[in-house]
Design a protein around this motif. Structure first.
Motif, short mmCIF file in Angstrom:
data_model
loop_
_atom_site.label_atom_id
_atom_site.label_comp_id
_atom_site.label_asym_id
_atom_site.label_seq_id
_atom_site.Cartn_x
_atom_site.Cartn_y
_atom_site.Cartn_z
N ASN A 162 0.87 -1.23 0.11
CA ASN A 162 -0.06 0.01 0.05
C ASN A 162 1.02 1.04 -0.04
O ASN A 162 1.80 1.40 1.06
CB ASN A 162 -0.85 0.06 1.24
CG ASN A 162 -1.93 1.18 1.05
OD1 ASN A 162 -1.74 2.15 0.41
ND2 ASN A 162 -3.29 0.80 1.61
N ASN A 163 0.71 1.83 -1.06
CA ASN A 163 1.46 3.21 -1.24
C ASN A 163 0.57 4.32 -1.46
O ASN A 163 0.99 5.24 -2.10
CB ASN A 163 2.73 2.92 -2.34
CG ASN A 163 3.74 1.98 -1.64
OD1 ASN A 163 4.36 2.36 -0.60
ND2 ASN A 163 3.82 0.99 -2.27
N ASP A 164 -0.61 4.38 -0.78
CA ASP A 164 -1.45 5.38 -1.10
C ASP A 164 -0.77 6.67 -0.35
O ASP A 164 -0.09 6.38 0.74
CB ASP A 164 -3.09 5.21 -0.58
CG ASP A 164 -3.57 4.32 -1.52
OD1 ASP A 164 -3.29 4.25 -2.66
OD2 ASP A 164 -4.63 3.49 -1.16
N ALA B 71 13.87 2.27 -13.73
CA ALA B 71 12.59 2.69 -14.53
C ALA B 71 11.34 3.20 -13.42
O ALA B 71 11.05 4.24 -13.48
CB ALA B 71 11.83 1.77 -15.24
N LYS B 72 11.35 2.50 -12.23
CA LYS B 72 10.64 2.81 -11.17
C LYS B 72 11.19 3.93 -10.40
O LYS B 72 10.33 4.80 -10.05
CB LYS B 72 10.22 1.82 -10.44
CG LYS B 72 8.54 2.01 -10.00
CD LYS B 72 8.33 0.45 -9.29
CE LYS B 72 6.72 0.58 -9.24
NZ LYS B 72 5.81 0.26 -10.37
N ALA C 231 13.21 6.21 -11.77
CA ALA C 231 12.94 7.52 -12.58
C ALA C 231 11.76 7.95 -12.42
O ALA C 231 11.34 9.17 -12.45
CB ALA C 231 13.25 7.15 -13.89
N LEU C 232 10.55 7.16 -12.63
CA LEU C 232 9.19 7.50 -12.50
C LEU C 232 9.21 8.52 -11.12
O LEU C 232 8.66 9.59 -11.29
CB LEU C 232 8.26 6.31 -12.56
CG LEU C 232 6.77 6.41 -12.09
CD1 LEU C 232 6.10 7.67 -12.80
CD2 LEU C 232 6.16 5.09 -12.04
N SER D 75 10.72 11.79 -11.16
CA SER D 75 10.36 12.88 -11.93
C SER D 75 9.14 13.62 -11.14
O SER D 75 8.84 14.47 -11.64
CB SER D 75 9.45 11.97 -13.17
OG SER D 75 8.44 11.28 -12.88
N ARG D 76 8.59 13.00 -10.23
CA ARG D 76 7.41 13.71 -9.57
C ARG D 76 7.86 14.43 -8.19
O ARG D 76 7.17 15.16 -7.61
CB ARG D 76 6.36 12.78 -9.10
CG ARG D 76 5.66 12.05 -10.42
CD ARG D 76 5.07 13.05 -11.37
NE ARG D 76 4.02 12.29 -12.29
CZ ARG D 76 4.30 11.67 -13.10
NH1 ARG D 76 5.33 11.27 -13.33
NH2 ARG D 76 3.15 11.09 -13.89
N ASP E 141 5.90 -1.28 -6.23
CA ASP E 141 4.44 -1.65 -6.28
C ASP E 141 3.72 -1.05 -7.40
O ASP E 141 3.94 -0.16 -8.11
CB ASP E 141 3.77 -0.58 -5.03
CG ASP E 141 2.37 -0.82 -4.98
OD1 ASP E 141 1.75 -1.57 -5.77
OD2 ASP E 141 1.73 0.09 -4.31
N PRO E 142 3.15 -2.49 -8.18
CA PRO E 142 2.60 -2.13 -9.63
C PRO E 142 1.56 -1.33 -9.23
O PRO E 142 1.08 -0.75 -10.51
CB PRO E 142 2.08 -3.46 -9.92
CG PRO E 142 2.36 -4.25 -8.85
CD PRO E 142 3.34 -3.91 -7.80
N LEU E 143 0.71 -1.16 -8.20
CA LEU E 143 -0.16 -0.06 -8.02
C LEU E 143 0.44 1.46 -7.64
O LEU E 143 -0.63 2.32 -7.15
CB LEU E 143 -1.22 -0.57 -7.16
CG LEU E 143 -1.82 -1.83 -7.42
CD1 LEU E 143 -3.10 -2.32 -6.61
CD2 LEU E 143 -2.43 -1.77 -8.91
N MET E 144 1.60 1.71 -7.65
CA MET E 144 2.16 2.99 -7.17
C MET E 144 1.67 4.02 -8.12
O MET E 144 2.05 4.07 -9.09
CB MET E 144 3.73 2.72 -7.04
CG MET E 144 4.32 4.31 -6.50
SD MET E 144 6.15 4.33 -6.58
CE MET E 144 6.45 4.75 -8.26
N ASP E 145 1.07 4.95 -7.42
CA ASP E 145 0.58 6.18 -8.19
C ASP E 145 1.66 7.13 -7.61
O ASP E 145 1.78 7.59 -6.53
CB ASP E 145 -0.76 6.60 -7.75
CG ASP E 145 -1.12 8.15 -8.20
OD1 ASP E 145 -0.24 8.81 -8.90
OD2 ASP E 145 -2.18 8.18 -8.30
N ALA E 146 2.73 7.47 -8.60
CA ALA E 146 3.76 8.34 -8.26
C ALA E 146 3.32 9.58 -7.86
O ALA E 146 3.98 10.22 -6.88
CB ALA E 146 4.70 8.65 -9.73
#
Lengths: 298, 298, 298
Positions: A101-103, A164-165, A167-168, A171-172, A132-137
């Motif tokens: 969980n990374n909400d 890649a993750k 860098a994602l 970027s935010r 986390d494939p559900l990570m909203d950056a």
């Protein structure tokens, strides 16, 4: 031991980090833990590695009991912790499935729980524990920003992330991620070849390295006989132990990983920490790689 | 043959490169080598590929004997060489393990040794021979800068690098890496699909291609029967040999690889070089890929 | 259903897209197709997905017959089509080999053919159908620019591309690629872990997702028993069908994939489209992943 510059003029680590992953197995009372931390400080080990999930969500609380005994201790150490993994255990009665969980609100609440458990007012570094494939950056970035503004967490990083993750998420953010904590050892060399450590070297981000000894297997499993024999032969040349040679293998990498020591035995910690003074020759390093993989480099 | 622009207004190569990997097996005296080079020049092949490690650290010296015979030759050719691989052999009595060395001083010394061996005052291009997990990009960059400033090496590149490692090294240089020498052939198509050639095309960096014929295996091994038959059928349509069709397969790539010819037989060299005039149709190209892999594209 | 912003202030899609991959198998006359499109519009599904190659180069023509019947329809829908795949079939008598063509003039001609077949004056989006090892990014960029300038195609994207190939093509364009159409489902999770969806999230590019139900196999194959049972149990909690749970799995991803519905049965379309209202919990999502892969996340 010379300290490692993690964020210039803002954050430095001791050249090895004391990990508390298995603190619950060490049979230590708060007083014992405090003494162990102080013995580490005498060795120059100031950086401590935790995670909410360690000890099935009890490790931070145990460590916090030691913190409570010595109010002056906080200023002498760095605390790294992690959040985001959930799994079924007594402390998480609502959890049925291993998941992440990374909400935004979950991260903030997890960091605040870590502060309470650890009896501290701030974390030096908070890491997202797993990719986390559900990570909203954007959500993670907002959680990080709020925790930073409130002073509850000084710096942020990730663990087990791909380039890649990383860098994602970077970027935010308008501040740099300070580390990626990765499994790196003579028997786990994947990140040396898949671009992950190349990326970190390019970004001048220093990885933390977990399981540098490759788990206990290297010390007795038959499949690691060649590596063990090679490391022991090299050890003789440096008057060094098997542990030290394996640590030195990781310390030799040009991305400058900072090893996490997992042992709760201060003598073993002392020994492993001393690996920072061992400089493997290139021939020694490549002979370890060859022994671990079973083939030479091309 | 139209020359290939490697660095605009600074460096061009012949459209195929003569490789001297196996020079030691050709049983040539200095005079023979010189004649072979000159025959190549008549074909328009001006670019020569070397490495310190070829011939167990003797190839450059052999070639240098030919250079000595013809002082005017240097201006008519481009010399590419490589450094960084070490392995146990007569010329390296202190080496017990196959390993890499890309330390600053090692690179400089290796380049200077290449100059002496080759009887030349400069290399056109020096390549790091293999991706080295111990490569400190700053150290390599410093070696390159010093070699460039001293005029000993004009341009720099890499060999067998991933995109991530190329980007890492490039990030430390204020001049562009000019090539990545990669194994590319109908039976080694990995870089066509893993992003490496995409990255080079994006950066407008022209790869050099080694082992374009896939080693001798394609010519007789049973496992390559389908590819061989397919290439021969296409060859009939172009009045071209199996070699030429396999070379044309590589030359068709949009990243514009510059093939290295490995043969020391001038007739075979002539034949392979003539592949630059063969334009495979898309159907021909994809039928070669299909024959090599055993399945169609999706 | 809330529309999805694909290019801010320029292009939006319905939250699910109607795919016409199998239009030829639906046994529909032009009148039936028109009715099916209009029933989709009533559900809020305005975006339609095509490719020149569907139905062995006949799908667009079939759809175009329906377009002809309703001149006002064009303004109510978005048309996405693709080009670049060629394979042996009746409509391509000169093709002997499955292959790709992304030459400048081929792309332009293919787009113009799509316009004629579809009875429309413009495509909303044109995609390169497959990553092509022979793709010259400059050639594709020139084709795209000409098609954009002539008004024949409004926006451009790709399909089944890696992040590296996406970045390559984007580097040659002065307008953004608007999507990458990828196979994403509970049984095809590769892009969740290899950096592709991380890259798209970083670039704020919304993927389109094909085969979200994983092909028919999930519904009956023994190997997917665990996933099926897990999805059905979750479905009971949401009063949702197996289709809907599998669609919700894809819709939960933070890169915001836009699913393509492949069914020609309006009731099934209605059901699948309703999945946009199902919010899987993190525990539900990770239990699906675990059931599909057979192991928990670490």
């Amino acid at each position: 031991m010379q300290r490692v510059n993690v964020v210039p003029e803002q954050l430095s680590f001791s050249p090895v980090v004391q990990g508390y992953w298995r603190l619950n197995d060490w049979n230590m009372q708060a007083q014992d833990i405090l003494r162990f931390v102080e013995q580490g400080l005498e060795l120059g080990i100031t950086t401590t590695d935790h995670a909410d999930v360690y000890g099935a969500f009890t490790e931070e609380g145990l460590f916090g009991q030691a913190m409570k005994l010595a109010p002056g201790l906080r200023d002498k150490i760095e605390i790294v912790s992690k959040c985001g993994i959930l799994f079924p255990c007594e402390m998480q009665p609502d959890v049925q499935v291993v998941h992440y969980n990374n909400d935004r609100d979950y991260i903030i609440a997890a960091a605040e729980r870590s502060l309470r458990e650890l009896h501290t007012e701030y974390l030096d570094v908070l890491l997202i524990h797993r990719p986390d494939p559900l990570m909203d950056a954007d959500a993670v970035a907002e959680a990080f920003s709020r925790l930073k503004q409130s002073g509850k967490v000084k710096h942020f990083g990730v663990s087990n992330f791909s380039a890649a993750k990383f860098a994602l998420l970077q970027s935010r953010l308008d501040f740099p991620l300070v580390t990626n904590q990765l499994e790196i050892s003579a028997i786990h060399t994947e990140y040396l070849f898949d671009g992950n450590l190349d990326y970190l070297q390019q970004q001048s981000v220093k990885p933390m390295a977990w399981s540098c000894l490759g788990g206990g297997g290297v010390f007795h499993d038959f499949q690691y006989k060649a590596l063990r024999e090679c490391a022991e032969a090299i050890g003789e040349q440096h008057n060094a132990s098997l542990d030290q040679v394996l640590m030195a293998f990781v310390l030799a990498l040009p991305s400058c990983p900072i090893p996490i020591i997992g042992s709760g035995n201060i003598e073993r910690v002392r020994q492993q920490a001393a690996a920072v003074d061992i400089k493997l020759s290139r021939q020694q390093w490549f002979s370890l790689l060859e022994a671990a993989r079973g083939y030479t480099v091309p």
